[in-house]
Motif scaffolding. Structure first.
Motif, PDB file in Angstrom:
ATOM      1  N   SER A  21       0.842  -1.195   0.000  1.00 38.72           N
ATOM      2  CA  SER A  21       0.000   0.000   0.000  1.00 38.72           C
ATOM      3  C   SER A  21       0.874   1.241   0.000  1.00 38.72           C
ATOM      4  N   PHE A  22       0.235   2.353  -0.302  1.00 38.89           N
ATOM      5  CA  PHE A  22       0.921   3.643  -0.248  1.00 38.89           C
ATOM      6  C   PHE A  22      -0.073   4.707   0.181  1.00 38.89           C
ATOM      7  N   GLU A  23       0.427   5.881   0.523  1.00 32.60           N
ATOM      8  CA  GLU A  23      -0.416   6.982   0.985  1.00 32.60           C
ATOM      9  C   GLU A  23      -0.649   7.984  -0.145  1.00 32.60           C
ATOM     10  N   TYR A  24      -1.865   8.527  -0.129  1.00 28.70           N
ATOM     11  CA  TYR A  24      -2.205   9.566  -1.091  1.00 28.70           C
ATOM     12  C   TYR A  24      -2.847  10.713  -0.332  1.00 28.70           C
ATOM     13  N   SER A  25      -2.409  11.926  -0.624  1.00 27.38           N
ATOM     14  CA  SER A  25      -2.911  13.109   0.070  1.00 27.38           C
ATOM     15  C   SER A  25      -3.498  14.085  -0.943  1.00 27.38           C
ATOM     16  N   VAL A  26      -4.659  14.664  -0.584  1.00 29.03           N
ATOM     17  CA  VAL A  26      -5.325  15.651  -1.429  1.00 29.03           C
ATOM     18  C   VAL A  26      -4.715  17.019  -1.149  1.00 29.03           C
ATOM     19  N   GLU A  27      -4.697  17.838  -2.191  1.00 31.38           N
ATOM     20  CA  GLU A  27      -4.206  19.208  -2.045  1.00 31.38           C
ATOM     21  C   GLU A  27      -4.895  19.885  -0.855  1.00 31.38           C
ATOM     22  N   PRO A  28      -4.137  20.390   0.140  1.00 29.61           N
ATOM     23  CA  PRO A  28      -4.748  20.944   1.360  1.00 29.61           C
ATOM     24  C   PRO A  28      -5.733  22.077   1.097  1.00 29.61           C
ATOM     25  N   ALA A  35     -10.030  15.165   8.020  1.00 31.91           N
ATOM     26  CA  ALA A  35      -9.855  16.602   7.820  1.00 31.91           C
ATOM     27  C   ALA A  35      -8.846  16.893   6.714  1.00 31.91           C
ATOM     28  N   LYS A  36      -7.726  16.180   6.705  1.00 29.32           N
ATOM     29  CA  LYS A  36      -6.678  16.428   5.723  1.00 29.32           C
ATOM     30  C   LYS A  36      -6.859  15.618   4.436  1.00 29.32           C
ATOM     31  N   LYS A  37      -7.898  14.760   4.403  1.00 26.31           N
ATOM     32  CA  LYS A  37      -8.152  13.917   3.237  1.00 26.31           C
ATOM     33  C   LYS A  37      -6.909  13.099   2.878  1.00 26.31           C
ATOM     34  N   LEU A  38      -6.390  12.404   3.872  1.00 27.00           N
ATOM     35  CA  LEU A  38      -5.254  11.514   3.681  1.00 27.00           C
ATOM     36  C   LEU A  38      -5.777  10.087   3.562  1.00 27.00           C
ATOM     37  N   PHE A  39      -5.404   9.404   2.455  1.00 27.65           N
ATOM     38  CA  PHE A  39      -5.919   8.070   2.175  1.00 27.65           C
ATOM     39  C   PHE A  39      -4.783   7.062   2.154  1.00 27.65           C
TER      40      PHE A  39
END
Length: 603
Positions: free
Chosen positions: A53-60, A91-95
């Protein structure tokens, strides 16, 4: 000591599994009121161990405006494989994205991230006149925001028109017609993790900025072969507000007047949709068109007035679907498969959505399988025609739905088919009670005071009928006596004649006693009816005929044409014998008495 060893081993594993974005290509679509970003990423495992797996973050800056996200990989035959996303930070939309298979060391995987943002565009100026075009500002990031280092990246921005007021010049971008490209610059190489650089583009966008503020979708399932669907829609225009008054004359005369307004939009219905209606609070809206296609029904909706910035409208529409396309049964187990949310307009954005599924009365063991997460509210009961306890209503709510959320959901339940007879039996029972009530009512006397005269007349009539019946018995005795006498004359058998005579006299005596009792009762009832002041009219047939002939002769001589043919006005006293009830019944009693005297004379 053991815990410390496990922590050190875990840290060594994470450190050894270093992930980097080897190549990133972004396409930012700003043609509509929704911002769509499609990112193609080549992720490389530069570590010494495999990862799953890996992490994906949405533009803050756009985390709160995210409406949809998906991560997929192109498979064989053009079919894509969706990756599983687990939200780690709301809150940070971290997946956390789970790979279909482990990524070995020094290997890479290519995937595509689709993101849709609602409310990421701001109109500037916020108010425009009817003749002005709408200008929009987009603020984003020149870099691909990621928790990993990016070796190489490029960004393409697609706009709806060539009219661009301004755009950021970071990285020396190129512009061709309505496309801006940020690439071929050292600024976009070896970008550190979580890098940000403000992007700003001010451009013309007259596309429909329609937002569905509230949508309520009601699906009513019937086992009689029909599924009724109704949608209540609240729409508002979220673009630049109209400054000043609206001129209908300029709007129709000038082709560019109200360029950002919305005159109509298209709703796509299922191909089997029938009995479509489109209404609002006033009533039916006739300014709509329906186009039937092989795979769908296009429903062109035209509001009563064009929608400018800040304006809103409300309407509802509905249609019927045949249940055999969506309802599946196996014994008492039933399953309905239908869309969770359907197409209302192109580039739709639903801020607040409610789905209500009304099942048949008596449905049990309800289970739901949704394509994505939604909040299930408390179940309710819906009462409609011929219901006794109510129909179960399953309610779901969800926010920020876009076209990508148009997917089917499955709802299963058990339903006893014998309950289909409930409604026909209720109808039969209702009609039976209605007719039974009418039968009872017409046979009851609801008058406050009793009509003694009518009751007396009815009693007298009954007594007279009984007297006539007894007199018929006496007539039979007379005939039997005559037959016995005739037989005696022929046979001269005195003993047989005596026996027949005794039997006849016995029957005659019983009938006579009954008549005497009835006559006593008849006198009492006749006297009571006479006291009530009743009268009886007996027509004089000869007198009436004479009066009619005289009246007709007079009219023929006078030549008047006022009397109808066969109609004559006569005097009651001349044409009828008027008797009181007492006199009338005395006459009837005297007739009965005459019968008695005749019998005495025969003896």
């Amino acid at each position: 000591m053991l815990k410390l060893t496990l922590i050190l081993l875990l840290g060594a594993t994470i450190a050894s599994a270093t992930l980097i974005n080897e190549e990133v290509s972004r396409v930012i679509d700003l043609k509509a009121h929704l911002v769509k970003i499609s990112t193609t990423v080549t992720l490389k495992n530069d570590g010494a161990s495999s990862v799953s797996s890996f992490e994906y973050s949405v533009e803050p800056s756009h985390a709160k405006q995210l409406a949809y996200i998906s991560v997929s990989q192109g498979g064989e035959g053009g079919e894509s494989v969706n990756f599983k996303l687990t939200q780690k930070d709301v809150a940070k939309k971290l997946f956390s994205v789970t790979l279909p298979k482990k990524l070995d060391a020094k290997s890479s995987v290519k995937f595509v991230v689709e993101e849709v943002f609602a409310g990421a565009l701001s109109p500037f100026p916020k108010e425009i006149s009817q003749s002005q075009s709408q200008l929009i500002i987009y603020r984003g990031n020149h870099f691909y925001y990621s928790p990993y280092q990016t070796v190489s990246q490029s960004t393409t921005v697609e706009l709806p028109s060539n009219t661009i007021e301004s755009y950021s010049k970071f990285g020396n971008p190129s512009k061709e017609d309505s496309v801006i490209k940020y690439e071929d610059s050292t600024e976009f190489e070896n970008v550190p993790a979580n890098s940000q650089n403000a992007m700003k583009i001010h451009y013309e966008n007259n596309s429909p900025f329609l937002t569905i503020s509230k949508l309520t979708r009601v699906v009513e399932v019937s086992h009689w072969g029909n599924i009724a669907v109704e949608e209540n829609v609240d729409i508002r225009h979220t673009g630049s507000k109209l400054k000043g008054s609206f001129s209908r004359y300029d709007y129709q005369r000038q082709p560019n007047s109200g360029a950002s307004s919305v005159k109509s939009f298209k709703t796509i219905l299922p191909a089997s949709a029938a009995d479509v209606y489109y209404r609002d609070e006033i009533g039916n809206i006739s300014t709509s068109n329906l186009y039937e296609k092989d795979d769908s029904v296009d429903f062109e909706i035209r509001p009563r007035f064009p929608l400018f910035g800040g304006w809103k409208t409300h309407y509802y529409f509905g249609y019927n679907l045949p249940s055999y396309n969506y309802l599946y049964s196996r014994g008492d187990l039933n399953a309905i498969k239908i869309r969770f949310v359907d197409h209302v307009m192109d580039e739709q954005m639903v801020e607040d959505f409610t789905l209500k599924v009304i099942l048949p009365e008596g449905s049990k063991n309800i289970k739901v399988h949704l394509p994505y997460e939604a909040k299930r509210e408390k179940d309710e009961l819906h009462l409609t025609y011929l219901d006794t306890v109510g129909r179960p209503v399953i309610i779901f709510t969800k926010q920020n739905l876009v076209e990508q959320h148009i997917e089917d959901f499955t709802l299963t339940y058990t339903f006893n088919r014998l309950l289909l007879l409930q409604e026909p039996l209720l109808i039969v029972g209702a009609f039976f009670l209605l007719f039974f009530t009418v039968i009872i009512i017409v046979r009851l006397d609801f008058s406050i005071a009793h009509d003694k005269m009518s009751e007396a007349r009815m009693r007298v009539q009954g007594v007279i009928e009984k007297v006539q019946s007894e007199q018929a018995k006496r007539d039979g005795c007379y005939k039997a006596y005559e037959s016995a006498v005739t037989k005696f004359k022929a046979t001269k058998d005195h003993s047989a004649f005596s026996q027949s005579r005794r039997s006849i006299e016995k029957d005659h005596k019983e009938a006579t006693n009954s008549i005497n009792q009835l006559l006593s009762k008849l006198r009492e009832d006749a006297a009571e009816a006479a006291e009530r002041g009743g009268i009886i009219l007996q027509p004089k047939k000869v007198e009436i005929s004479r009066l009619i002939q005289d009246e007709q002769i007079k009219h023929r001589k006078s030549g008047k044409r006022g009397m109808k043919k066969g109609c004559t006005i006569v005097n009651i006293q001349e044409a009828f014998n008027v008797h009181t009830v007492d006199e009338y019944f005395k006459t009837r009693i005297n007739m009965v008495c005459c019968w008695w005297k005749c019998f005495k004379n025969k003896q």
